[in-house]
Write an enzyme that holds these catalytic residues in place. Sequence first.
Site, short mmCIF file in Angstrom:
data_model
loop_
_atom_site.label_atom_id
_atom_site.label_comp_id
_atom_site.label_asym_id
_atom_site.label_seq_id
_atom_site.Cartn_x
_atom_site.Cartn_y
_atom_site.Cartn_z
N HIS A 191 0.83 -1.22 0.00
CA HIS A 191 0.00 0.00 0.00
C HIS A 191 0.86 1.26 0.00
O HIS A 191 0.47 2.29 0.55
CB HIS A 191 -0.96 0.02 1.19
CG HIS A 191 -1.68 -1.28 1.39
ND1 HIS A 191 -2.83 -1.60 0.72
CD2 HIS A 191 -1.37 -2.36 2.16
CE1 HIS A 191 -3.21 -2.82 1.08
NE2 HIS A 191 -2.34 -3.30 1.94
N SER A 238 15.45 21.57 -16.20
CA SER A 238 14.26 22.36 -16.48
C SER A 238 14.69 23.65 -17.14
O SER A 238 15.77 24.18 -16.86
CB SER A 238 13.54 22.64 -15.16
OG SER A 238 12.79 23.84 -15.26
N LYS A 260 16.65 21.64 -11.07
CA LYS A 260 15.96 20.38 -11.37
C LYS A 260 16.82 19.37 -12.14
O LYS A 260 17.60 19.73 -12.98
CB LYS A 260 14.70 20.65 -12.21
CG LYS A 260 13.60 21.37 -11.49
CD LYS A 260 13.08 20.64 -10.27
CE LYS A 260 12.30 19.38 -10.59
NZ LYS A 260 11.01 19.67 -11.24
N GLU A 282 10.24 8.35 -17.14
CA GLU A 282 8.91 8.95 -17.35
C GLU A 282 8.42 8.68 -18.77
O GLU A 282 7.25 8.33 -18.99
CB GLU A 282 8.94 10.46 -17.09
CG GLU A 282 9.00 10.80 -15.61
CD GLU A 282 9.12 12.29 -15.33
OE1 GLU A 282 8.94 13.10 -16.25
OE2 GLU A 282 9.40 12.64 -14.17
#
Length: 463
Positions: A163, A284, A290, A297
Amino acid sequence: MAEQFSKKNEGWSGRFSEPVSALVQRYTGSVGFDHRLAFCDIEGSLAHAEMLAHVGLISKEDFRAIEQGMGQIREEISSNSFQWSLALEDVHLNIEKRLTDLIGDAGKRLHTARSRNDQVATDMRLWVRATIDALTQALAELKSALLNQAEQHAATIMPGFTHLQVAQPITFGHHLMAYVEMFSRDRERLADCRARVNQLPLGAAALAGTSYPIDRERVAKRLGFDGLCQNSLDAVSDRDFVIEFTGCCALIMMHISRLSEELILWMTPRIGFIDLADRFCTGSSIMPQKKNPDVPELARGKSGRVYGHLIGLLTLMKGQPLAYNKDNQEDKEPVFDTADTVLDTLRVFAEMVAGIQVNQGSMRSAAFEGYSTATDLADYLVKRGLAFRDAHEAVALAVKAGVQAGKDLSEFSLTELQVFSSLIDQDVFKVLQVDGSVAARSHAGGTAPDQVRAQIRRHRQLT
Ligand code: ARG
């Protein structure tokens, strides 16, 4: 590609009294994408021609001319000098026309006892078969990168989750080996699929077979097929093998997507379990701090297009009456894109996994969170004679007290612990430690470092 629009209806002109429009030509043509089948098409044609010569349907001289013409065509295609023409619709007609231009009548005899229907089915099977072999190799490389990381981290403690909450301590090696199991099943599935792909359709001709005395076994042998498609209608209309192949790829991408999700989570500074090498990340345009995990992804995103191809192919087939219909031409782009996507993904993942940097300290301290050794304490009490349900309750009370006091179970003193059960002794601290917890799970399939190492050995022997 040369955009030549035909003045006539090229391949079958005698039957037609008006040309197709430029729009229809573009709409029905497939050469823009099926040129990727060219080498398979040539291989199939050569095997067919050799058989025709063997049974006496064409002369040996014709076969030699076909071989020589095809050799030249192969070179033209490899060197990008082949003139593909939309007016000639597809890869098959383009190659046949060039062959006839090069060698004359012998080229016109090649299509004896054959149709584009069994020809394209053969090409697709050869192409999918070669792709399965490339994917099998790519899976082996990814597996090997995972095995190397797992070996290095066979004893690295991390929290295991259920979970998405800390559940029990495990080893990072064990976690990675779960993916080795998944990718091994993917490989087995591809091998099963290959057996059904590797059957020869040629000889089915348009749909009913042919009246010529052909030798299908000879062609199958030459092309490395394991057997023959046994029904001519099925041979030209079956695209199950394409769907099955795409299904195998969809499962691979599902596994890749799960791994991606974990890499992304592990890499977020909030968790900080791993770092991916800079070459798999991007920055970024606005936030200078970043470092984004673009490769995982994108892989997670690309799983969607492969699932889409699977559904597209199933839908393509579902309403088709026997035997061949032009609908089948629509199988190519989804399969090509599936193969390209999965191959690139596996290759980039093999490199990326090899370069994962593990932050052992943050993995270990996270494994202490969330009372991850509570089950170990319950098991300890059971081994001392308490029924499991009673042990579960005693430990639940201990955890409650820990939450109130802001302490882990291992931070209680012996006397504090004995409040929850008089069966608790000094040796309890061994089981409350994450290393002890992990080492105790030493059975086949367990997370103990020696079991992880045994699994790594087993997989290395398999490959
Ligand atoms: N380009 C066609 C395909 O991909 C080849 C077969 C054409 N057969 C036909 N009967 N029109 O399926």
